[in-house]
Enzyme design. Structure first.
Site, PDB file in Angstrom:
ATOM      1  CD  GLU A 340      -2.352   1.427   2.801  1.00 37.99           C
ATOM      2  OE1 GLU A 340      -2.062   0.615   3.688  1.00 37.99           O
ATOM      3  OE2 GLU A 340      -3.472   2.113   2.983  1.00 37.99           O
ATOM      4  CG  HIS A 341       1.542   3.721   2.783  1.00 37.18           C
ATOM      5  ND1 HIS A 341       0.806   2.846   3.744  1.00 37.18           N
ATOM      6  CD2 HIS A 341       0.892   4.763   2.409  1.00 37.18           C
ATOM      7  CE1 HIS A 341      -0.158   3.474   4.067  1.00 37.18           C
ATOM      8  NE2 HIS A 341      -0.418   4.575   3.227  1.00 37.18           N
ATOM      9  CG  HIS A 433     -27.364  -5.032 -34.862  1.00 38.28           C
ATOM     10  ND1 HIS A 433     -28.232  -5.688 -34.257  1.00 38.28           N
ATOM     11  CD2 HIS A 433     -26.658  -4.432 -33.927  1.00 38.28           C
ATOM     12  CE1 HIS A 433     -28.272  -5.536 -32.934  1.00 38.28           C
ATOM     13  NE2 HIS A 433     -27.116  -4.801 -32.769  1.00 38.28           N
TER      14      HIS A 433
HETATM   15  P1  NAD Z   1     -15.236   1.678  11.936  1.00 41.75           P
HETATM   16  O1  NAD Z   1     -15.816   2.897  11.750  1.00 41.75           O
HETATM   17  O2  NAD Z   1     -14.484   0.918  10.810  1.00 41.75           O
HETATM   18  O3  NAD Z   1     -16.382   0.614  12.433  1.00 41.75           O
HETATM   19  C1  NAD Z   1     -17.185   0.969  13.605  1.00 41.75           C
HETATM   20  C2  NAD Z   1     -18.390   0.193  13.231  1.00 41.75           C
HETATM   21  O4  NAD Z   1     -18.162  -1.091  13.378  1.00 41.75           O
HETATM   22  C3  NAD Z   1     -19.386   0.428  14.230  1.00 41.75           C
HETATM   23  O5  NAD Z   1     -20.205   1.470  13.926  1.00 41.75           O
HETATM   24  C4  NAD Z   1     -20.411  -0.751  14.136  1.00 41.75           C
HETATM   25  O6  NAD Z   1     -21.394  -0.616  13.446  1.00 41.75           O
HETATM   26  C5  NAD Z   1     -19.405  -2.037  13.510  1.00 41.75           C
HETATM   27  N1  NAD Z   1     -19.023  -2.967  14.332  1.00 41.75           N
HETATM   28  C6  NAD Z   1     -18.208  -3.113  15.611  1.00 41.75           C
HETATM   29  N2  NAD Z   1     -18.348  -4.242  16.022  1.00 41.75           N
HETATM   30  C7  NAD Z   1     -19.504  -5.056  15.471  1.00 41.75           C
HETATM   31  C8  NAD Z   1     -19.914  -6.155  15.748  1.00 41.75           C
HETATM   32  N3  NAD Z   1     -19.605  -7.014  16.498  1.00 41.75           N
HETATM   33  N4  NAD Z   1     -20.945  -6.775  14.772  1.00 41.75           N
HETATM   34  C9  NAD Z   1     -21.533  -5.637  13.825  1.00 41.75           C
HETATM   35  N5  NAD Z   1     -20.928  -4.690  13.779  1.00 41.75           N
HETATM   36  C10 NAD Z   1     -19.677  -4.235  14.667  1.00 41.75           C
HETATM   37  O7  NAD Z   1     -14.068   1.786  13.045  1.00 41.75           O
HETATM   38  P2  NAD Z   1     -12.983   0.952  13.638  1.00 41.75           P
HETATM   39  O8  NAD Z   1     -13.704  -0.317  14.140  1.00 41.75           O
HETATM   40  O9  NAD Z   1     -12.404   1.531  14.596  1.00 41.75           O
HETATM   41  O10 NAD Z   1     -12.041   0.510  12.640  1.00 41.75           O
HETATM   42  C11 NAD Z   1     -11.481   1.497  11.859  1.00 41.75           C
HETATM   43  C12 NAD Z   1     -10.708   0.856  10.549  1.00 41.75           C
HETATM   44  O11 NAD Z   1     -10.460   1.738   9.536  1.00 41.75           O
HETATM   45  C13 NAD Z   1      -9.457  -0.036  10.897  1.00 41.75           C
HETATM   46  O12 NAD Z   1      -9.634  -1.269  10.510  1.00 41.75           O
HETATM   47  C14 NAD Z   1      -8.374   0.779  10.090  1.00 41.75           C
HETATM   48  O13 NAD Z   1      -7.410   0.063   9.936  1.00 41.75           O
HETATM   49  C15 NAD Z   1      -9.015   1.476   9.238  1.00 41.75           C
HETATM   50  N6  NAD Z   1      -8.462   2.671   8.813  1.00 41.75           N
HETATM   51  C16 NAD Z   1      -7.960   2.843   7.481  1.00 41.75           C
HETATM   52  C17 NAD Z   1      -7.508   3.869   6.994  1.00 41.75           C
HETATM   53  C18 NAD Z   1      -7.212   4.192   5.637  1.00 41.75           C
HETATM   54  O14 NAD Z   1      -6.952   5.082   5.102  1.00 41.75           O
HETATM   55  N7  NAD Z   1      -6.485   3.170   4.996  1.00 41.75           N
HETATM   56  C19 NAD Z   1      -7.743   5.133   7.882  1.00 41.75           C
HETATM   57  C20 NAD Z   1      -8.218   4.783   9.091  1.00 41.75           C
HETATM   58  C21 NAD Z   1      -8.768   3.687   9.500  1.00 41.75           C
END
Ligand code: NAD
Length: 451
Positions: A340-341, A433
């Site tokens: 990715e990076h 056609h």
């Molecule tokens: P998120 O916003 O992705 O997910 C939160 C949601 O997960 C909750 O609102 C809920 O709906 C759902 N959830 C959690 N547990 C659950 C369950 N047991 N059953 C059903 N739904 C459930 O936030 P997060 O969990 O903190 O994850 C963030 C993700 O985003 C990470 O995987 C991170 O690596 C990724 N990320 C990527 C980038 C990028 O640009 N590549 C940047 C930031 C974050």
């Protein structure tokens, strides 16, 4: 162990001493939780939101975000000033980043339509139009991610998308972080959906009483978000597309003798602090035992001083240091991994960049840490993970537009190309056609000299 207090160190392989299979195995991404299990959790959530709209959306937000005081799942623009109160230094940082991201993505516009005369009188053209309505998912969870809101929102604004919907899970008090509201305001978002996970994706894909239906959903998220994006994009009744598959974030650093160990270690750690599932790879090109050791010592010393040291410990425990004899071998491994990076801390990084075939985004030279691209340089940080850099681009202006092609023939043009069309229509036994050309050629013959 994950919470131990031992030395924080990547597994080290000297490639010439190992079988190629061992190296490939070492570079395998950790397998993710079974998609079937996640799909089984996500599917009923999507159905609930599609069938019961706002009511279901709110009840999932109460359940997952514990935001039980929330009574409406959407803020419509204009957003009140009181929701975006920020210290001036944060505003300045967001404004600088916004402007750099805007400039770089505005330069990606195709100002003039492409036009080609393939045969005399046969003109083919292609022009660009914005996707009208986009839904941008900004992950919530524990982190505050205004940078992701910028990376998704600014290109949508530059592309001219008419309706920008931003979704992000609220905090337990029912509020959103003011940084995200400020970014939503700056990019001209129509609304903010206060929801996360599969329920937010479903609401934007299908629309609810208060959430506007969108045509494309972009943005990273956890496995529930990714699974929901895959499900709605495969559901023809939703009529929605997505940006790309997503997995845990990763970095690969190629370092040669010119690289400073402290710089190399700092880049490896910026990725490792994202989460225990982050992937961190270092390829050391023709370094002595002492030089490799210097990077490892720096990694340990810098890691133990970080607030997120436990996260780092987890990520580093499944990360690898590969020592190769040549740059050629390093590039071959990197292109096969498709990071990715990709960070090039090597002599003449710009020349080396020419040989990169697969990567989300490349960072060149000692003064370009990954973090500048994550936030403020202007390049996008929403990038393909899990080896998908082999076939996907990161988010860019093209992610927010589609191309329309057009053809325009003169009578002369139809005479020139008509024979080929009629012959192929005959081969395919599509008589209507064939006749659509014949009827026109005949008309020209019958009306010769009249028009
Ligand atoms: P998120 O916003 O992705 O997910 C939160 C949601 O997960 C909750 O609102 C809920 O709906 C759902 N959830 C959690 N547990 C659950 C369950 N047991 N059953 C059903 N739904 C459930 O936030 P997060 O969990 O903190 O994850 C963030 C993700 O985003 C990470 O995987 C991170 O690596 C990724 N990320 C990527 C980038 C990028 O640009 N590549 C940047 C930031 C974050």
């Amino acid at each position: 162990g994950l919470n131990g207090h031992g030395r924080i160190q990547m597994r080290r392989y000297v490639t010439k001493d190992e079988a190629p299979e061992t190296i490939l195995e070492a570079l395998k991404r950790p397998s993710q939780r079974s998609t079937d299990k996640i799909m089984a959790i996500v599917r009923p959530i999507i159905n609930d939101v599609r069938e019961q709209g706002d009511r279901a959306l709110l009840s999932y937000t109460h359940k997952f975000e514990k935001a039980t005081s929330l009574t409406s799942p959407v803020f419509k623009a204009p957003f009140p000033e009181s929701l975006m109160q920020l210290p001036p230094e944060t505003i300045e940082a967001i404004d600088i980043s916004f402007e750099n991201i805007r400039k770089f993505h505005a330069a990606q516009r195709e100002e003039k339509p492409l036009e080609v005369e393939t045969m005399p009188g046969v003109v083919c053209s292609r022009f660009v139009r914005p996707i009208e309505r986009v839904g941008l998912y900004v992950p919530g969870g524990t982190a505050v991610l205004p940078s992701t809101a910028l990376m998704l929102g600014v290109p949508a604004m530059v592309a001219g998308c008419k309706t920008i919907v931003l979704a992000s899970p609220p905090r337990a008090d029912g509020k959103l972080t003011p940084e995200i509201v400020y970014v939503a305001h700056k990019v001209g978002a129509e609304s903010i959906v206060l929801a996360g996970g599969a329920q937010a994706v479903a609401a934007m894909a299908h629309g609810t009483e208060s959430v506007s239906k969108v045509d494309k959903i972009l943005g990273p998220g956890n496995q529930f978000v990714t699974a929901a994006k895959m499900l709605v994009s495969n559901d023809t009744t939703a009529e929605v597309s997505i940006d790309m598959p997503a997995g845990p974030s990763e970095v690969l650093v190629i370092a040669d003798k010119t690289a400073l160990p402290a710089f190399v270690a700092s880049d490896l750690l910026s990725q490792a602090e994202h989460g225990v599932d982050s992937q961190v790879v270092c390829i050391a090109v023709d370094l002595s035992e002492q030089q490799v050791r210097a990077i490892e010592d720096e990694l340990h010393a810098q890691a133990t001083a970080l607030p997120r040291v436990d996260m780092v410990r987890g990520a580093i425990s499944h990360s690898v240091m590969l020592v190769t004899q040549t740059l050629d071998e390093a590039l071959e491994l990197s292109n096969a991994y498709a990071p990715e990076h990709l960070i090039l801390q090597v002599a003449d990084s710009i020349a080396v960049r020419e040989r990169i075939m697969n990567a989300g985004s490349v960072f060149c030279g000692p003064w370009t840490p990954e973090s500048v691209g994550d936030y403020s340089a202007g390049v996008n940080h929403s990038l393909p993970t899990y080896g998908y850099a082999k076939q996907y681009s990161g988010v860019n202006l093209g992610s927010y537009v589609k191309h329309i092609t057009s053809s325009h023939l003169t009578a002369e043009g139809l005479k020139n190309v008509g024979g080929a069309v009629m012959q192929l229509a005959k081969v395919e036994e599509l008589e209507a056609h064939r006749r659509a050309v014949e009827i026109r050629l005949k008309w020209m013959e019958d009306n010769k000299g009249r028009s």
